[in-house]
Design an enzyme around this catalytic site. Structure first.
Site, PDB file in Angstrom:
ATOM      1  N   LYS A 280      -8.498   2.619  -6.132  1.00 47.83           N
ATOM      2  CA  LYS A 280      -7.881   4.091  -5.969  1.00 47.83           C
ATOM      3  C   LYS A 280      -7.962   5.016  -7.195  1.00 47.83           C
ATOM      4  O   LYS A 280      -8.102   6.031  -6.992  1.00 47.83           O
ATOM      5  CB  LYS A 280      -6.257   3.759  -5.425  1.00 47.83           C
ATOM      6  CG  LYS A 280      -6.446   3.388  -3.992  1.00 47.83           C
ATOM      7  CD  LYS A 280      -4.931   2.695  -3.599  1.00 47.83           C
ATOM      8  CE  LYS A 280      -5.136   2.027  -2.261  1.00 47.83           C
ATOM      9  NZ  LYS A 280      -3.795   1.213  -2.061  1.00 47.83           N
TER      10      LYS A 280
ATOM     11  N   GLN B 242       2.102   0.271  -4.048  1.00 46.78           N
ATOM     12  CA  GLN B 242       1.020  -0.891  -3.510  1.00 46.78           C
ATOM     13  C   GLN B 242       1.988  -1.943  -2.995  1.00 46.78           C
ATOM     14  O   GLN B 242       2.738  -2.578  -3.492  1.00 46.78           O
ATOM     15  CB  GLN B 242       0.102  -1.416  -4.779  1.00 46.78           C
ATOM     16  CG  GLN B 242      -1.067  -2.345  -4.216  1.00 46.78           C
ATOM     17  CD  GLN B 242      -1.885  -1.613  -3.166  1.00 46.78           C
ATOM     18  OE1 GLN B 242      -2.372  -0.635  -3.545  1.00 46.78           O
ATOM     19  NE2 GLN B 242      -2.214  -2.434  -2.183  1.00 46.78           N
TER      20      GLN B 242
ATOM     21  N   ASP C  78       0.521   7.319   1.925  1.00 45.87           N
ATOM     22  CA  ASP C  78       0.306   6.187   2.650  1.00 45.87           C
ATOM     23  C   ASP C  78       0.875   6.551   4.206  1.00 45.87           C
ATOM     24  O   ASP C  78       0.522   5.654   4.957  1.00 45.87           O
ATOM     25  CB  ASP C  78       1.087   4.902   2.255  1.00 45.87           C
ATOM     26  CG  ASP C  78       0.309   4.007   1.187  1.00 45.87           C
ATOM     27  OD1 ASP C  78      -1.205   4.130   1.389  1.00 45.87           O
ATOM     28  OD2 ASP C  78       0.665   3.247   0.600  1.00 45.87           O
TER      29      ASP C  78
END
Ligand code: NAD
Length: 251
Positions: A31, A74, A97
């Site tokens: 990322k 994460q 997300d």
């Protein structure tokens, strides 16, 4: 990006990683690389595995109030941390997300700002391949909040006839055999065999499974399924890179 720069906008993404899970480290590095590639600012917050819930929530609170555009924590988090509370703490308009209940609800009604990156990547692959979803039998295998459920919802919004399979599905093979479009998001190496695939079906493999010999394989037995499918995504190199590309779009 050039257009954004011209307007003086320089998007920034904060990536939080807690602990030293090797798979999470790879995802976070990818990322970060993608951010650099497209010219975004990326800030990494690597916290030790023994970080407390209060410390993590305090960091999210600071980032919520900062000028950073997107916040990504994460997953999975170490077991002592409450994932749900962490997801709920991220400001919905910075939740790239799209895991916050506000964003999940918006996806449900088809009026969303962000999409979870993996299902969004799958939709983009289907669209770019010129495949029409309308009226097609779509079978999604897996019902996680991150992949299976939003994936099913996006296929439904695109007018597919959607069936969701999971660990308690009685006859997986028979259900998958009906599918014009199969999306496998299970986490079981090569669970979906060639004889479960209808001739000409489109097969999208979200699974990423590391075998004991180090090989990375999907949830679909690729060579068997390739003999039946009209289009199929490989692992690695299929859905994975699309996921990162979609994250950059959510900036
Ligand atoms: P998860 O473990 O949260 O969910 C797995 C789902 O599979 C569950 O809903 C479960 O009911 C179902 N399942 C388990 N065994 C089954 C069986 N035998 N038959 C039918 N269904 C079964 O996993 P997840 O987070 O949704 O991830 C799924 C896979 O996708 C994993 O391999 C993960 O690594 C991969 N993944 C890839 C990307 C990417 O960017 N390519 C992103 C996220 C997840």
């Amino acid at each position: 990006m050039v257009a954004l720069k011209a307007k003086g906008v320089h998007p920034g993404l904060a990536v939080i990683i807690v602990g030293d899970d090797p798979a999470s480290r790879i995802y976070v590095n990818n990322k970060k690389k993608a951010c650099e590639y497209v010219g975004f600012r990326s800030e990494e917050y690597a916290l030790p595995a023994n970080t407390t819930q209060e410390e993590l929530l305090a960091l999210i609170d600071t980032l919520n109030q900062s000028d950073i555009d997107g916040i990504l924590c994460q997953l999975p988090l170490p077991a002592h941390l409450d994932e749900k509370a962490v997801i709920n703490a991220i400001r919905p308009d910075k939740d790239v997300d799209a895991f916050h209940p506000v964003n999940v609800g918006k996806i449900m009604i088809g009026d969303y700002d962000f999409l979870p990156c993996t299902p969004a990547g799958v939709m983009e692959l289907i669209r770019e391949s010129g495949i029409d979803i309308r009226g097609k039998e779509c079978v999604v295998i897996g019902r996680s909040n991150i992949v299976g459920k939003p994936m099913s919802m996006l296929l439904l919004h695109a007018h597919g006839t959607v069936t969701i399979c999971h660990s308690r599905t009685v006859d997986l093979a028979e259900t998958v055999r009906r599918a014009d479009i199969v999306v496998a998001a299970v986490g079981v190496p090569e669970l979906i065999r060639g004889d479960m695939i209808k001739e000409g079906a489109v097969v999208i493999d979200v699974g990423m499974n590391r075998l004991s010999d180090g090989r990375l394989v999907g949830d679909v037995a690729f060579s068997e399924a390739s003999e039946k499918a009209s289009a199929i995504t490989p692992v690695p190199g299929g859905v994975g890179p699309m996921t990162i590309a979609m994250l950059m779009q959510n900036r």
